[in-house]
Design an enzyme around this catalytic site. Structure first.
Site, PDB file in Angstrom:
ATOM      1  N   PHE A  14      25.034  59.668  36.392  1.00 22.40           N
ATOM      2  CA  PHE A  14      24.854  58.281  35.977  1.00 22.40           C
ATOM      3  C   PHE A  14      25.914  58.039  34.913  1.00 22.40           C
ATOM      4  CE2 PHE A  14      23.194  54.686  33.647  1.00 22.40           C
ATOM      5  CZ  PHE A  14      22.938  53.825  34.700  1.00 22.40           C
ATOM      6  N   TYR A  39      11.130  54.490  31.117  1.00 25.87           N
ATOM      7  CA  TYR A  39      10.775  53.229  31.776  1.00 25.87           C
ATOM      8  C   TYR A  39      10.851  53.314  33.293  1.00 25.87           C
ATOM      9  CZ  TYR A  39      15.880  52.636  31.140  1.00 25.87           C
ATOM     10  OH  TYR A  39      17.234  52.820  31.103  1.00 25.87           O
ATOM     11  N   LYS A  40      11.155  54.483  33.828  1.00 26.78           N
ATOM     12  CA  LYS A  40      11.189  54.646  35.280  1.00 26.78           C
ATOM     13  C   LYS A  40       9.819  55.189  35.723  1.00 26.78           C
ATOM     14  CE  LYS A  40      16.196  55.520  35.136  1.00 26.78           C
ATOM     15  NZ  LYS A  40      16.738  54.329  35.800  1.00 26.78           N
ATOM     16  N   ASP A  98      19.744  65.932  31.811  1.00 26.29           N
ATOM     17  CA  ASP A  98      19.356  64.520  31.861  1.00 26.29           C
ATOM     18  C   ASP A  98      18.199  64.400  32.853  1.00 26.29           C
ATOM     19  OD1 ASP A  98      19.032  61.817  32.525  1.00 26.29           O
ATOM     20  OD2 ASP A  98      21.130  61.354  32.120  1.00 26.29           O
ATOM     21  N   ARG A 158      18.728  52.189  47.987  1.00 25.07           N
ATOM     22  CA  ARG A 158      17.978  53.227  47.277  1.00 25.07           C
ATOM     23  C   ARG A 158      16.502  52.843  47.208  1.00 25.07           C
ATOM     24  NH1 ARG A 158      18.791  54.928  40.972  1.00 25.07           N
ATOM     25  NH2 ARG A 158      17.824  52.879  40.783  1.00 25.07           N
TER      26      ARG A 158
END
Lengths: 415, 415
Positions: free
Chosen positions: B128, B225-226, B200, B374
């Site tokens: 990312f 927050y995922k 990560d 995705r």
């Protein structure tokens, strides 16, 4: 006590107060005199409404679509512009993000990058400590950086500014005494030496008007949870003067500062504008409470705010000295209202205990080590009768020695 | 289509799903199939309740006293321990604060400080992007730092690890393909070369169990927050292994990382433990929503979570390939469920338009440039029938060419 206003006179001051209707825009518990808005500003129905909408509708129902539809992604720059108006910043120079400490780090790195041949940071020993800690952090990543402190290396900050100085980091209003710096004059002094300046506006923003653009300031940082009433730990802000934006670089170069954050490029390319001072994803719920709080400011005349602030703090000093003068309190704030922020501090050997006794009696200020009683006066929701009442309670506590009760001497972890 | 489960079989899967009752703990709009919990997790009544209490009672009524009374100041470390349990971290090593980007910065600086004779950071070109941008930021403050990238300097990250490497920064689950790294093996490889490793966990935490302590990891970062459902932009976390805490230093040395934050000392002295990885005041309202979301995890069996995640993603791949095989979709995720996070990606030349058409029809996944569809499968609230329905809609859009309508080709700013 001739010359000291009585309750009738004080009620007349409230009646004449043009900002008095603003009090209705805030939530405050019945009977509480809240003189700690310089630590945590009061809540408001507007903030609650934004928070509820953001949580229940936007997060709960619209989910990921709210990044576009509800404008979440644009909030830091939009709130930055809205806040900028209160500190004299034209649009495009202010962004709301991260914390004051982190924004100090960005500003110092950017300033030092703009003065690559210089290695001195000037700051104040009496600064709110995190500014100094962040300057140490910056120094740890820039070999040869020297920190010079007012109060250690010289009595006044002006004496420390010479042509070795890259950047001056200074609090506009001292967090402890409330003493106010002359923004335009000190900025000019820094510039004459070829240095840049970072203004910490934590105790300024929402407390009194300032003019960052008009003062020719380079950078500013500040928090939004004190006089701006953004909510506990609401994100901070950073201001970077337009003339520096193209060249200013900061090492917290996260994707929100990228020129094309959603192109997912492999290398960093800083946004051309103030977004380059963003880093990562911001706490939207906290930002939305702040949005509600900032909207209140659309209806505030900053000149009226300043006039009321001086009147409140003048009155407090006058009443404390008249009624509590016998009990060992010493004024720590400037007596001249034009040299003071929106707070008043008194020293007392037993400040901690006295503040605990005040809080128990519903007058909330705070204690700052080692011996300061600190009282903040938020003009939007503190009235003249609040000042009167606070002094009545303080006088009673001092006269009766109520603060000597053993329970007031037990210090809590967070003060 | 022999071997492909029909709706009856799929309803039986839902009926047998031990995690099915968890769906009632979340708020999801009626009729929506939400396959984007890997970007923004769903809201919950628990999060709303914490938010309301924090805003209306603690901020609104208790004001400044809530820093003590409501435990605001301790939340980052308490939530850190609570979250730590989900990633295999014993207490005292994890703190919730700031953003993932900022925590990457802290971790990389700390790791490089522990390997002062080395100057290489190894990362992935397919990371990312913000991780790479932050590594660039770290490099800009540490002269001589070299960034080596998997996919640029060598095909595999293992080949890049030698005795010049200070730290390996690696995503446990690739954000785009969902490919999973072997945490224990890669950590061992790094350690054998004398390097440290930063994991990560943005697409791992709450998606599948990991064992940071058991894998001997050095540092980890991630967002909340995922899959953890903490709310939009909820603060991130950082993990530092106990054995490094005494020596690990990071330059964002704000007052919340100080050993005595309320003594207001002039010089920085890092806290002895994980608090040294804190910096400034945290957004309490956003933290409290996260608290509500994390409490849900107290009742989740992580093995059951992983089993369901693999079953959901296996089923999706099976159905898409069986029903949409004719329309140019190519699987971009590992086919082996044990090598996959909780997401599935397919490439298609018209991925952007197809995703817009899906979203309009109430099946929410996301698009990642240049050509990836995705889909995230959060085992707590996605069911097997949701998978079935999503594939039905996808098949219809592809078969009818509905995605070709002009309005789906207009890209929005945030995707």
């Amino acid at each position: 006590m001739s010359g000291i206003p009585d309750l009738v006179a004080i009620e007349a001051m409230d009646a004449a107060d043009v900002l008095r209707p603003m009090r209705e825009r805030f939530v405050l518990p019945e009977g509480l005199v809240y003189l700690d808005g310089n630590s945590l500003g009061a809540a408001s129905p507007a903030a609650f409404a934004e928070l509820t909408e953001a949580a229940r509708q936007e997060w709960g129902q619209d989910l990921i679509r709210s990044w576009n539809k509800a404008g979440w992604f644009e909030m830091p720059v939009e709130l930055g512009d809205q806040l900028g108006r209160l500190v004299g910043a034209a649009p495009g120079q202010t962004v709301v993000c991260d914390t004051t400490s982190i924004n100090v780090y960005k500003a110092l790195h950017a300033a030092m990058g703009l003065r690559p041949d210089r290695s001195v940071i000037v700051a104040e020993a009496g600064s709110f400590p995190t500014d100094l800690y962040m300057a140490e952090g910056v120094a740890s990543t820039r070999a040869g950086t020297v920190l010079r402190l007012e109060g250690v290396d010289a009595p006044s900050i002006e004496e420390l500014i010479d042509d070795s100085v890259a950047v001056v980091l200074v609090n506009h209003v001292n967090y402890k005494s409330g003493e106010l710096r002359d923004m335009a004059a000190l900025t000019k002094k820094a510039h004459e030496a070829g240095a840049l300046i970072v203004w910490d506006l934590c105790h300024t923003a929402g407390a009194l008007p300032v003019d960052l653009d008009g003062s020719n300031a380079d950078f500013a940082v500040g928090c939004t949870y004190k006089y701006l009433n953004g909510g506990p730990g609401a994100p901070a802000f950073i201001y970077v003067a337009n003339r520096h934006l193209a060249e200013a670089r900061q090492p917290l170069s996260g994707w929100w500062g990228h020129a094309r954050p959603f192109a997912f490029e492999q290398s960093y390319a800083a946004d051309a504008g103030i977004r380059r001072f963003q880093c990562g994803t911001q706490p939207i719920l906290s930002l939305r409470a702040l949005k509600g709080a900032l909207d209140i400011w659309n209806d505030v005349d900053m000149k009226a705010l300043r006039a009321k602030s001086i009147a409140l703090t003048d009155l407090f000093i006058q009443l404390v000295e008249a009624k509590c003068g016998a009990y060992g309190l010493t004024l720590e704030s400037p007596r001249d209202g034009t040299r003071r922020g929106s707070q008043v501090s008194f020293a007392h050997d037993n400040a901690y205990q006295i503040m605990q006794a005040l809080i128990e009696r519903g007058v909330i200020g705070d204690f700052r080590a080692p011996a300061t009683l600190r009282f903040g006066f938020t003009p939007l929701y503190v009235g003249f009768k609040d000042v009167w009442h606070a002094v009545e309670v303080l006088e009673d506590i001092l006269r009766t020695g109520a603060w000597k009760e053993a329970r007031f001497a037990v210090k809590s972890a967070v003060t």
